[in-house]
Design a protein around this motif. Structure first.
Motif, mmCIF file in Angstrom:
data_model
loop_
_atom_site.group_PDB
_atom_site.id
_atom_site.type_symbol
_atom_site.label_atom_id
_atom_site.label_comp_id
_atom_site.label_asym_id
_atom_site.label_seq_id
_atom_site.Cartn_x
_atom_site.Cartn_y
_atom_site.Cartn_z
ATOM 1 N N UNK A 7 72.173 47.975 58.950
ATOM 2 C CA UNK A 7 73.565 47.486 58.318
ATOM 3 C C UNK A 7 74.150 49.599 59.018
ATOM 4 N N UNK A 29 66.571 58.359 52.610
ATOM 5 C CA UNK A 29 67.072 58.259 51.127
ATOM 6 C C UNK A 29 67.173 56.789 50.994
ATOM 7 N N UNK A 30 66.334 55.991 51.987
ATOM 8 C CA UNK A 30 66.553 54.377 51.652
ATOM 9 C C UNK A 30 66.163 53.900 52.425
ATOM 10 N N UNK A 88 82.488 51.909 53.677
ATOM 11 C CA UNK A 88 81.770 52.774 52.586
ATOM 12 C C UNK A 88 82.707 54.437 53.082
ATOM 13 N N UNK B 99 75.996 57.911 44.577
ATOM 14 C CA UNK B 99 77.207 56.632 45.071
ATOM 15 C C UNK B 99 76.189 55.717 46.516
ATOM 16 N N UNK B 100 76.255 56.518 47.302
ATOM 17 C CA UNK B 100 75.488 55.724 48.729
ATOM 18 C C UNK B 100 74.855 54.619 48.633
ATOM 19 N N UNK B 101 73.453 54.921 47.100
ATOM 20 C CA UNK B 101 72.483 53.731 46.261
ATOM 21 C C UNK B 101 73.370 52.582 46.093
ATOM 22 N N UNK B 103 76.111 51.430 46.162
ATOM 23 C CA UNK B 103 77.322 50.704 48.261
ATOM 24 C C UNK B 103 76.183 49.519 48.687
ATOM 25 N N UNK B 104 74.582 50.292 49.325
ATOM 26 C CA UNK B 104 73.637 50.247 49.345
ATOM 27 C C UNK B 104 73.078 48.781 48.520
ATOM 28 N N UNK B 106 70.454 49.403 46.377
ATOM 29 C CA UNK B 106 69.053 50.502 46.758
ATOM 30 C C UNK B 106 69.158 51.847 45.801
ATOM 31 N N UNK B 108 67.293 55.546 45.251
ATOM 32 C CA UNK B 108 67.279 55.977 46.083
ATOM 33 C C UNK B 108 65.822 57.158 46.695
#
Lengths: 270, 270
Positions: A7, A29-30, A88, B99-101, B103-104, B106, B108
């Motif tokens: 990604x 964190x991911x 995003x 929020x990023x989680x 999108x992914x 996933x 965190x």
């Protein structure tokens, strides 16, 4: 095209991209997503926005999924222009800087390169501290030790040098460092020159296996790098530091960032 | 209590506080507010949250206005606990990580110290690059030059050393550096040892007034530091670099962060 399953995460800025890029730490964190991080600094014109857009669009084509874009662009027009392609977006101006401006009741500066110019707070101190760390690495000189904020001690290859440099570069902290060597263990004291600075001394230690492996990179198959010698030096160094009441951190599984945070806490307490 | 009019900005983290602290760069967009930045790392227990709360409350008492708190705390309970006292909070988990989680797609990681551990991407490379930069500072050795990603050249005190170290520390880029000295100007070529690495060479230059002032700090009233000599060396160095087609950046009013961003752009193009 070997990294098609990664990604893409873009860090796009009208300045150095360092503030945006530092948020790359959040991606850690991911761990299940593999990222390819791409930094696009100095994006301060329509042409450069267009170039960045092409790379965003292309990343989606290659990877099949829209990229993450962490952006810090002060100019309103350029900022909205960039966001016209699918991604995003984490927009530091919209998420942080404008809301913070409301709290402070102040319009933010929007020109490029505000955060990491030479005019930034502490810049001169940081460069001075780097020169200090380089000049006081490995017990190189005793001059100006009274200026040190901290003096790191420990056996050879316990992590003193990179930690000193990180403290200087990031925080403007002047860190000298001195190796503890067999002579010190025999004498049972720290290097005599340091005796006037006991309150500045901070010790690093490390596990023998790790030390032996680090030393082997430098001098393979040497007595210096042998596990037995490493164990012996570490034991004596720890005993000496404990006897003198020197605070100790173990560098075996700590990054220079973690060691530095621990050392700064210690400095602040004193 | 001499700094009562400074608005407090806390950076509170359950890890090193480096990601949160790097957002301190955003405060530079508000030059009319004087900030006192306070870092509280390793805030990972109820007791430490309470200590941090006391400092927040106290800052408001002293300063008369609620502080800014930029926070990165993974544990839900500790995170909400902290925010029970009045402050302007920028919460990296709520604003970014969750929020990023989504999108992914996933969850965190929320344990402390994820972003700046030794397991982080690139950590080993960064330490290796620091050792490389230190070992290849100021033309110290020619060994392993083929491993360099970039070789900085320029007159003495043009900014090569701190830039090399920053490239290594921050990006894991191996940067060697070589001084350009009067012998090189007489011969009209770069140091012969570098001739095989022309595509890696990047030049730094600087204005004579600034160079003279930097050199005077080191050797006051010397020929080395005199404005006349600085002018002469710079002119000859620039002429030499231009003749050889070496790309040049001027360090006079650029921070090491800005120089590094320019150099990385150049490396990426090559």
């Amino acid at each position: 095209m070997s990294s098609d399953n990664k990604r893409r995460a873009f860090f796009i800025s009208d300045g150095t991209g360092i503030t945006a890029g530092s948020l790359g730490g959040l991606l850690a964190h991911f761990p299940d997503t593999e990222f390819e991080q791409i930094r696009i600094p100095f994006t301060d014109s329509h042409q450069k926005i267009e170039d960045a857009q092409k790379r965003i669009v292309n990343a989606k084509l290659i990877n099949g999924i829209r990229p993450i874009v962490i952006m810090s662009i002060g100019n309103n027009i350029l900022r909205s222009e960039l966001k016209q392609v699918d991604a995003y977006y984490i927009d530091l101006f919209e998420s942080f800087i404008y809301p913070l401006g409301e709290e402070l009741n102040q319009e933010p500066l929007t020109r490029p390169g505000v955060a990491h110019s030479m005019k930034g707070a502490n810049y001169g101190n940081r460069i001075e501290a780097i020169n200090f760390a380089l000049g006081h690495d490995d017990g190189m000189t005793h001059n100006g030790l009274n200026q040190a904020h901290v003096i790191l001690v420990g056996v050879s290859r316990s992590g003193k040098t990179p930690t000193s440099i990180y403290l200087a570069m990031q925080f403007g902290i002047k860190a000298a460092n001195y190796p503890l060597i067999p002579e010190d263990f025999e004498r049972g004291t720290i290097p005599p020159i340091l005796e006037g600075y006991m309150d500045k001394i901070f010790g690093l230690t490390i596990q023998a296996n790790r030390l032996s492996s680090l030393r082997s990179e430098r001098r393979p198959d040497s007595h210096y790098a042998s596990l037995e010698n490493c164990k012996d030096e570490i034991k004596k160094a720890e005993r000496l530091m404990q006897k003198l009441g020197v605070p100790i951190a173990d560098s075996t599984s700590r990054s220079v960032e973690e060691l530095s945070a621990i050392i700064i806490q210690h400095i602040n307490k004193n």
